[in-house]
Design an enzyme around this catalytic site. Structure first.
Site, PDB file in Angstrom:
ATOM      1  N   SER A 137      21.957  26.370  21.292  1.00 54.83           N
ATOM      2  CA  SER A 137      22.276  27.778  21.346  1.00 54.83           C
ATOM      3  C   SER A 137      23.170  28.308  19.993  1.00 54.83           C
ATOM      4  CB  SER A 137      23.278  27.661  22.458  1.00 54.83           C
ATOM      5  OG  SER A 137      23.799  29.083  22.760  1.00 54.83           O
ATOM      6  N   TYR A 162      30.019  24.668  28.926  1.00 58.90           N
ATOM      7  CA  TYR A 162      28.685  24.713  28.558  1.00 58.90           C
ATOM      8  C   TYR A 162      28.205  24.676  27.146  1.00 58.90           C
ATOM      9  CZ  TYR A 162      24.582  27.387  27.299  1.00 58.90           C
ATOM     10  OH  TYR A 162      23.113  27.859  26.761  1.00 58.90           O
ATOM     11  N   LYS A 166      26.206  22.045  24.520  1.00 61.89           N
ATOM     12  CA  LYS A 166      25.238  22.117  23.530  1.00 61.89           C
ATOM     13  C   LYS A 166      25.718  21.498  22.015  1.00 61.89           C
ATOM     14  CE  LYS A 166      22.349  24.424  25.939  1.00 61.89           C
ATOM     15  NZ  LYS A 166      20.733  23.866  26.156  1.00 61.89           N
TER      16      LYS A 166
HETATM   17  N1  UFG Z   1      27.382  42.241  28.793  1.00 64.28           N
HETATM   18  C1  UFG Z   1      27.863  43.207  29.614  1.00 64.28           C
HETATM   19  N2  UFG Z   1      27.902  43.446  30.973  1.00 64.28           N
HETATM   20  C2  UFG Z   1      27.168  42.419  31.435  1.00 64.28           C
HETATM   21  C3  UFG Z   1      26.828  41.279  30.794  1.00 64.28           C
HETATM   22  C4  UFG Z   1      26.890  41.085  29.578  1.00 64.28           C
HETATM   23  O1  UFG Z   1      28.548  44.152  28.828  1.00 64.28           O
HETATM   24  O2  UFG Z   1      27.000  42.536  32.782  1.00 64.28           O
HETATM   25  C5  UFG Z   1      27.674  42.295  27.400  1.00 64.28           C
HETATM   26  C6  UFG Z   1      28.355  41.091  26.803  1.00 64.28           C
HETATM   27  O3  UFG Z   1      29.979  41.275  26.821  1.00 64.28           O
HETATM   28  C7  UFG Z   1      27.956  40.853  25.411  1.00 64.28           C
HETATM   29  C8  UFG Z   1      26.245  41.029  25.665  1.00 64.28           C
HETATM   30  O4  UFG Z   1      26.410  42.141  26.790  1.00 64.28           O
HETATM   31  O5  UFG Z   1      28.413  41.589  24.627  1.00 64.28           O
HETATM   32  C9  UFG Z   1      25.498  39.846  26.133  1.00 64.28           C
HETATM   33  O6  UFG Z   1      26.047  39.258  26.785  1.00 64.28           O
HETATM   34  P1  UFG Z   1      25.107  38.033  27.653  1.00 64.28           P
HETATM   35  O7  UFG Z   1      26.003  37.517  28.582  1.00 64.28           O
HETATM   36  O8  UFG Z   1      23.770  38.575  27.939  1.00 64.28           O
HETATM   37  O9  UFG Z   1      24.795  36.972  26.385  1.00 64.28           O
HETATM   38  P2  UFG Z   1      25.923  36.035  25.600  1.00 64.28           P
HETATM   39  O10 UFG Z   1      25.763  36.355  24.302  1.00 64.28           O
HETATM   40  O11 UFG Z   1      27.233  36.228  26.217  1.00 64.28           O
HETATM   41  O12 UFG Z   1      25.526  34.519  25.738  1.00 64.28           O
HETATM   42  C10 UFG Z   1      24.362  34.085  25.707  1.00 64.28           C
HETATM   43  C11 UFG Z   1      23.568  33.173  26.281  1.00 64.28           C
HETATM   44  C12 UFG Z   1      24.421  31.917  26.432  1.00 64.28           C
HETATM   45  C13 UFG Z   1      24.891  31.410  25.081  1.00 64.28           C
HETATM   46  C14 UFG Z   1      25.390  32.710  24.140  1.00 64.28           C
HETATM   47  C15 UFG Z   1      25.398  32.266  22.762  1.00 64.28           C
HETATM   48  O13 UFG Z   1      23.485  33.463  27.580  1.00 64.28           O
HETATM   49  O14 UFG Z   1      23.813  30.728  27.306  1.00 64.28           O
HETATM   50  O15 UFG Z   1      24.487  33.728  24.067  1.00 64.28           O
HETATM   51  O16 UFG Z   1      25.416  32.997  21.881  1.00 64.28           O
HETATM   52  F1  UFG Z   1      25.799  30.541  24.983  1.00 64.28           F
END
Ligand code: UFG
Length: 351
Positions: A137, A162, A166
């Site tokens: 990841s 998590y 990775k």
């Molecule tokens: N976000 C919101 N509202 C939500 C969920 C997310 O505004 O309900 C925002 C987050 O703050 C972020 C973006 O949307 O700015 C993406 O969030 P995600 O949770 O969809 O994804 P992440 O980038 O946090 O996480 C993903 C994967 C993880 C991994 C990570 C590493 O889900 O498994 O990328 O880059 F570890």
């Protein structure tokens, strides 16, 4: 040294093959002519995925698919798999993946993710199978100093268990190659996989309240949740919301097929970013999904979510130059396919 084989001669073990990325990868593998064995304990997946995969690829290709319900950490079960099938290569997806949950259940996360990997590589070694593709990841890059991220960008401290799993599994697998140069390891660093198969038959099916943005937005679109919660609009980005490199899951799946072809006959350890190279903000996603579902989706601005980085996106030049792989699908197609899946399967694989 792995022997060069054609896809038809190659049997691929896919751990976690009934999950979101796993199931899409299995489709691409079967369509690419590979023999596939899924090992999945169905702890976070549905057996219905198997019938859907068969529906997509057709009866003839589905004959090349076998499914064993087992935990990868169950050594006896895994040995039986290697006794039964002449496994040539492994794609290792199986693992717990909820960032927030990992903070409250570190023992479970380290035990499951590291434990199953150690059993897997030990059994692989015993059976002379040393080719593995690992589902890593972009989380290993932590909070980036510079964008876009290349494979040479530094690994940073993870912000949750998590992420550490990775990080550590990457280290474990690269140490294997140092100890025994016959290993053939490919570490694929995914950015943010979203979307669904174009057929609408398989897609993401999170249990409970989705942690990730896209499944949450899709549930708002289908009327299961009231509004999107945008975590922070005071980031240093054009519209103040977090920016990520969203990649269509079918492009990501194709990246695994490209990796299998590329590693054929090689040894060593290689890392590839799999993303699109384009950053998209949370508000841009809400807008794109609204266009896909034909309705303005409501949202509210909330506080930042702890542990979130401001922005990240990938430089995928290496995957293009070495493996000939590049992501083809844009945000509109990702949202369209995600909506197609969600609107036809509002409760995922549940009846
Ligand atoms: N976000 C919101 N509202 C939500 C969920 C997310 O505004 O309900 C925002 C987050 O703050 C972020 C973006 O949307 O700015 C993406 O969030 P995600 O949770 O969809 O994804 P992440 O980038 O946090 O996480 C993903 C994967 C993880 C991994 C990570 C590493 O889900 O498994 O990328 O880059 F570890």
């Amino acid at each position: 040294m792995s022997l060069e084989k054609t896809p038809a001669e190659t049997c691929v073990l896919v751990t976690g093959g009934a999950g979101f990325i796993g199931s899409h990868t299995v489709v691409e593998l079967l369509e690419g002519g590979y023999q596939v064995v899924i090992v999945d304990d169905l702890s976070n997946a549905s057996e219905k995925v198997l019938g859907r995969i068969a529906q997509i690829v057709g009866a003839e290709a589905a004959e090349r698919l076998s499914f064993i319900r087992a935990d990868v950490a169950d050594r006896d079960a895994l040995e039986t798999v290697f006794e039964t099938f002449a496994i040539d290569r492994v794609i290792h997806f199986a693992g717990f993946k909820a960032v927030g949950e990992s903070v409250s259940k570190p023992i479970e996360y380290y035990s499951n993710n590291l434990g199953n990997t150690l059993v897997l590589v030990d059994v692989m070694r015993a059976y002379g199978c040393k080719d593995i593709v690992f589902s890593s990841s972009a989380t290993v890059y932590g909070d980036p100093d510079a964008l876009p991220l290349t494979e040479l960008s530094p690994k940073k401290m993870a912000t949750n268990p998590y992420g550490w799993t990775k990080w550590m599994i990457e280290q474990i697998l690269s140490d294997l190659v140092v100890a025994d140069p016959a290993w053939n390891v490919v570490l694929l660093r995914y950015f943010n996989p979203i979307g669904a198969h174009g057929s609408g038959l398989i897609g993401e099916d999170p249990k409970g309240i989705p942690n990730n943005l896209l499944p949450y937005v899709a549930q708002v679109a289908v009327g299961k949740r009231d509004c999107v919660h945008v975590f922070g609009n005071d980031y240093d980005t054009p519209d103040g919301t977090g920016v990520r490199d969203y990649i269509h899951v079918v492009d990501l799946a194709a990246g695994h097929v490209a990796a299998l072809a590329w590693m054929n006959g090689r040894t060593g350890c290689e890392i590839f970013n799999l993303g699109t190279g384009t950053g998209t903000s949370v508000l841009e996603i809400v807008k794109a999904f609204s266009a896909a579902c034909g309705r303005e989706l409501p949202y509210v601005i909330e506080a930042r979510r702890p542990g979130d980085v401001t922005a990240n996106w990938a430089d995928c030049t290496k995957a293009h130059e070495l493996m000939g792989w590049t992501a083809k699908r844009g945000i509109a197609e990702m949202c369209r396919d995600s909506w197609n899946w969600q609107s036809h399967n509002p409760d995922g694989y549940e009846d």
